[in-house]
Design a protein around this motif. Sequence first.
Motif, PDB file in Angstrom:
ATOM      1  N   GLN A 231      -1.123  -5.617  -1.832  1.00 34.19           N
ATOM      2  CA  GLN A 231      -1.997  -4.030  -2.022  1.00 34.19           C
ATOM      3  C   GLN A 231      -2.917  -3.741  -1.010  1.00 34.19           C
ATOM      4  N   SER A 232      -3.628  -4.990  -0.656  1.00 36.46           N
ATOM      5  CA  SER A 232      -4.540  -4.774   0.254  1.00 36.46           C
ATOM      6  C   SER A 232      -4.371  -4.428   1.852  1.00 36.46           C
ATOM      7  N   HIS A 233      -2.821  -4.477   1.873  1.00 36.55           N
ATOM      8  CA  HIS A 233      -2.410  -4.023   3.277  1.00 36.55           C
ATOM      9  C   HIS A 233      -1.816  -2.675   3.293  1.00 36.55           C
ATOM     10  N   LEU A 234      -1.895  -2.090   2.147  1.00 37.50           N
ATOM     11  CA  LEU A 234      -1.308  -0.542   2.094  1.00 37.50           C
ATOM     12  C   LEU A 234      -2.208   0.315   2.816  1.00 37.50           C
ATOM     13  N   PRO A 235      -3.441   0.186   2.603  1.00 40.92           N
ATOM     14  CA  PRO A 235      -4.217   1.348   3.282  1.00 40.92           C
ATOM     15  C   PRO A 235      -4.139   1.216   4.574  1.00 40.92           C
ATOM     16  N   TYR A 236      -3.921   0.170   5.604  1.00 42.14           N
ATOM     17  CA  TYR A 236      -3.895   0.230   6.847  1.00 42.14           C
ATOM     18  C   TYR A 236      -2.534   0.733   7.151  1.00 42.14           C
ATOM     19  N   VAL A 237      -1.463   0.290   6.396  1.00 41.42           N
ATOM     20  CA  VAL A 237       0.031   0.935   6.654  1.00 41.42           C
ATOM     21  C   VAL A 237      -0.230   2.591   6.372  1.00 41.42           C
ATOM     22  N   HIS A 238      -0.893   2.918   5.458  1.00 44.74           N
ATOM     23  CA  HIS A 238      -0.859   4.595   5.323  1.00 44.74           C
ATOM     24  C   HIS A 238      -1.630   5.138   6.511  1.00 44.74           C
ATOM     25  N   SER A 239      -2.492   4.411   7.080  1.00 44.77           N
ATOM     26  CA  SER A 239      -3.440   5.051   7.921  1.00 44.77           C
ATOM     27  C   SER A 239      -2.740   5.235   9.379  1.00 44.77           C
ATOM     28  N   LYS A 240      -1.925   4.189   9.766  1.00 46.57           N
ATOM     29  CA  LYS A 240      -0.970   4.222  10.881  1.00 46.57           C
ATOM     30  C   LYS A 240       0.152   5.330  10.567  1.00 46.57           C
ATOM     31  N   VAL A 241       0.461   5.372   9.372  1.00 41.58           N
ATOM     32  CA  VAL A 241       1.570   6.546   9.167  1.00 41.58           C
ATOM     33  C   VAL A 241       1.118   7.935   9.560  1.00 41.58           C
ATOM     34  N   VAL A 242      -0.130   8.133   8.985  1.00 42.13           N
ATOM     35  CA  VAL A 242      -0.679   9.465   9.019  1.00 42.13           C
ATOM     36  C   VAL A 242      -1.013   9.784  10.433  1.00 42.13           C
ATOM     37  N   ALA A 243      -1.955   8.688  11.274  1.00 40.24           N
ATOM     38  CA  ALA A 243      -2.035   8.777  12.690  1.00 40.24           C
ATOM     39  C   ALA A 243      -0.633   9.285  13.274  1.00 40.24           C
ATOM     40  N   ALA A 244       0.688   8.547  13.102  1.00 39.33           N
ATOM     41  CA  ALA A 244       1.662   9.043  13.983  1.00 39.33           C
ATOM     42  C   ALA A 244       2.239  10.448  13.423  1.00 39.33           C
ATOM     43  N   CYS A 245       2.109  10.466  12.448  1.00 38.84           N
ATOM     44  CA  CYS A 245       3.105  11.968  11.762  1.00 38.84           C
ATOM     45  C   CYS A 245       2.474  12.969  11.358  1.00 38.84           C
ATOM     46  N   ASP A 246       1.009  13.224  11.020  1.00 39.90           N
ATOM     47  CA  ASP A 246       0.351  14.026  10.413  1.00 39.90           C
ATOM     48  C   ASP A 246       0.323  15.470  10.771  1.00 39.90           C
ATOM     49  N   ALA A 247       0.341  15.411  12.147  1.00 38.97           N
ATOM     50  CA  ALA A 247       0.220  16.494  12.977  1.00 38.97           C
ATOM     51  C   ALA A 247       1.658  17.370  13.266  1.00 38.97           C
ATOM     52  N   LEU A 248       2.622  16.574  12.816  1.00 40.60           N
ATOM     53  CA  LEU A 248       4.004  17.230  12.976  1.00 40.60           C
ATOM     54  C   LEU A 248       4.218  18.578  12.333  1.00 40.60           C
ATOM     55  N   ASP A 249       3.402  18.794  11.230  1.00 37.14           N
ATOM     56  CA  ASP A 249       3.617  20.177  10.460  1.00 37.14           C
ATOM     57  C   ASP A 249       2.577  21.154  11.010  1.00 37.14           C
ATOM     58  N   GLY A 250       1.859  20.646  12.094  1.00 33.98           N
ATOM     59  CA  GLY A 250       0.601  21.812  12.563  1.00 33.98           C
ATOM     60  C   GLY A 250      -0.594  21.674  11.910  1.00 33.98           C
ATOM     61  N   VAL A 251      -0.588  20.909  11.056  1.00 36.35           N
ATOM     62  CA  VAL A 251      -2.239  20.841  10.411  1.00 36.35           C
ATOM     63  C   VAL A 251      -2.407  19.263  10.216  1.00 36.35           C
ATOM     64  N   ALA A 252      -3.566  18.657  10.768  1.00 31.32           N
ATOM     65  CA  ALA A 252      -3.757  17.381  10.538  1.00 31.32           C
ATOM     66  C   ALA A 252      -4.730  17.409   9.274  1.00 31.32           C
ATOM     67  N   ASP A 253      -4.330  17.074   8.359  1.00 31.21           N
ATOM     68  CA  ASP A 253      -4.873  17.079   6.731  1.00 31.21           C
ATOM     69  C   ASP A 253      -4.348  15.902   5.996  1.00 31.21           C
ATOM     70  N   GLY A 254      -3.918  15.069   6.428  1.00 30.30           N
ATOM     71  CA  GLY A 254      -3.158  13.881   5.779  1.00 30.30           C
ATOM     72  C   GLY A 254      -2.325  13.983   4.892  1.00 30.30           C
ATOM     73  N   ILE A 255      -1.261  15.068   5.102  1.00 22.73           N
ATOM     74  CA  ILE A 255      -0.160  15.399   4.161  1.00 22.73           C
ATOM     75  C   ILE A 255       1.062  15.652   5.108  1.00 22.73           C
ATOM     76  N   LEU A 256       2.192  15.111   4.623  1.00 23.26           N
ATOM     77  CA  LEU A 256       3.448  15.263   5.649  1.00 23.26           C
ATOM     78  C   LEU A 256       4.125  16.399   4.647  1.00 23.26           C
ATOM     79  N   ASP A 257       4.458  17.459   5.522  1.00 23.97           N
ATOM     80  CA  ASP A 257       5.152  18.729   4.537  1.00 23.97           C
ATOM     81  C   ASP A 257       6.588  18.447   4.682  1.00 23.97           C
ATOM     82  N   ASP A 258       7.193  17.452   5.428  1.00 25.46           N
ATOM     83  CA  ASP A 258       8.668  16.960   5.444  1.00 25.46           C
ATOM     84  C   ASP A 258       8.612  15.563   6.015  1.00 25.46           C
TER      85      ASP A 258
END
Length: 586
Positions: free
Chosen positions: A272-299
């Motif tokens: 579980q200690s590894h999960l925040p890092y994984v999440h941060s990298k996913v968000v950094a790579a894909c968050d802005a794909l929906d036009g808003v950098a808010d930490g949420i992936l719309d699809d």
Amino acid sequence: MTPNPHHRSAAAGLAVLLALSTALTPLAQAAATTPQTGTLAALPAVPALMDCSLAAFQALNLNGVADDNGQVSFTAVSLVPASSTNPAAYCSVRGVIGPGATSIVMRLPMTGWTQRYVQNGCGGECGNDNLGNPTQSTGCLPVINGELVTATTNMGHTSAQGATWIVDNPWAGVDFAYRGVHVTAQVAKAVIGLFYGRGPAFSYFDGCSDGGREALMSAQRYPNDFHGIAAGAPANNMVVQNTYHHAHRVLTNQSTPGTIPLPARDSYLLLQSHLPYVHSKVVAACDALDGVADGILDDPRQCKFNTNTLVCANNGNETGCLSQAQADVVARIHDGARTVDGQRLEPAISTEWGSELDWTLFVPAAQGRAAQGENFVNSWLYKAFLNQPYKDAGASTPRTLNDLVWTAQGFLATLKSAPLYAATNPDLRPFANAGGKLILWHGWADQHISPQGTIHYWDTMSKLTKTPERFARFYLFPGMGHCGSGLGPNTFDVLTPLMSWVETGQAPAGLVANNASTGVSRPVYPYPTVARYIVTGSTSDAANFAPYTPAAPSDVSTSSLGNFQYTPFFKQASCTGSGTQIVCAP
């Protein structure tokens, strides 16, 4: 007395349905598709005609009401007065429906009942009959005002989860599979008819998780039980869900991958200690794909995250980075269960990008600890292998996830019980033709049940019914976890739009969801349409988003070895209890 029948006459002058099948520019449709709650039928309140007493209910004649001539007995009845937490006085009723031990729990308003009945589903393996507000009904006025008759059931047993409640108790298995919800509806509507002198004008079912499976099971098996059904995050492919889906996410996280199964709990690669890092990298790579950098992936399907970017050797030894073996676990968890020769046992994307912080469900906190996902499998296996012994002869322990066979043949053997438990039949034409309305919904960041299974069901049902928009809507909530929670907007009212559609013909254009922790609200539109920011105003305000339908469908396939379950030819079994066996018609 027989239950009050439905009157399925279609309301005249149905509202024109929105055309969502072509690509739209956000600004062009903003005004026309503002999410709405709708208008309910003006139904006069009806007072109780019976005493709220155990003696009065025990005197009721309900012979022949429930299927299989199930006998009804009432065990507790009490008057609950209005209070600061209870808007209206109601009669609390508890009873049992035979031949098994299916409970029925009801709340019947003493005054002010506006002729609506709502039956609540339950989650997990059920086993409890706590009767609260319907799922995702925040802001629904009939709920707030205490105007509804509500009911629920434990679906035949009193153990919330475990391997043994079905052992030597076959009716518990049948009632959990499908019968419990149906007979509860039959008995509840009969009680309503006697208590008020008339049956409900409209009947609804609302549930999430297994409650979502119960909802789809009702639409598929009993199309006349409910006028409107809200099915959230349905565990409709129950056998696969509680075997290979959960087992894969635990076992693939152990060392020497590819030699599934592995029993060791001291060889996990990802903690579980590894999960925040994984999440941060996913968000950094894909968050802005929906036009808003808010930490949420719309699809999240649009996120083609490369797990090799998690590896220390590839990213300059960032704080929290992973080994190659750990990054490969992340990739396999995302990908989903496969046979040893690579055939898919569930649709691609078992676990969506953006949900990593909730992977604590199946990633342990430390070596030596059992992951919760393991418990789901161990408690289900006896139910999956229908009527087989609880444990092999001479075995000291019951079956566990290590008894799964990771081949196509082993997978198909596990599906022996699917005709009993699966709610995957896409033929909802009887439900639609009866005038029923369905709202199907799922959270994109669901850590329990993959939204890909619900997408698969929606796609197959849509192709079969040809015009699903006449009776069904499907909503996917960005960033929302299982039945709620998660980082995205996760609280909404699905019940009022469903009632409005049933009662006044107003098909819901969209729903508004809120997150009380973050203050963010968003519109959520019928699939495949998504919300897009209109480039002005706060990105936390739903009013600043409008619908956009992608020009091309997703390239993610929902195909797997279990495709045959999603056809009208995969018949759902009709079963009874006989001795210690569940006996099903061919």
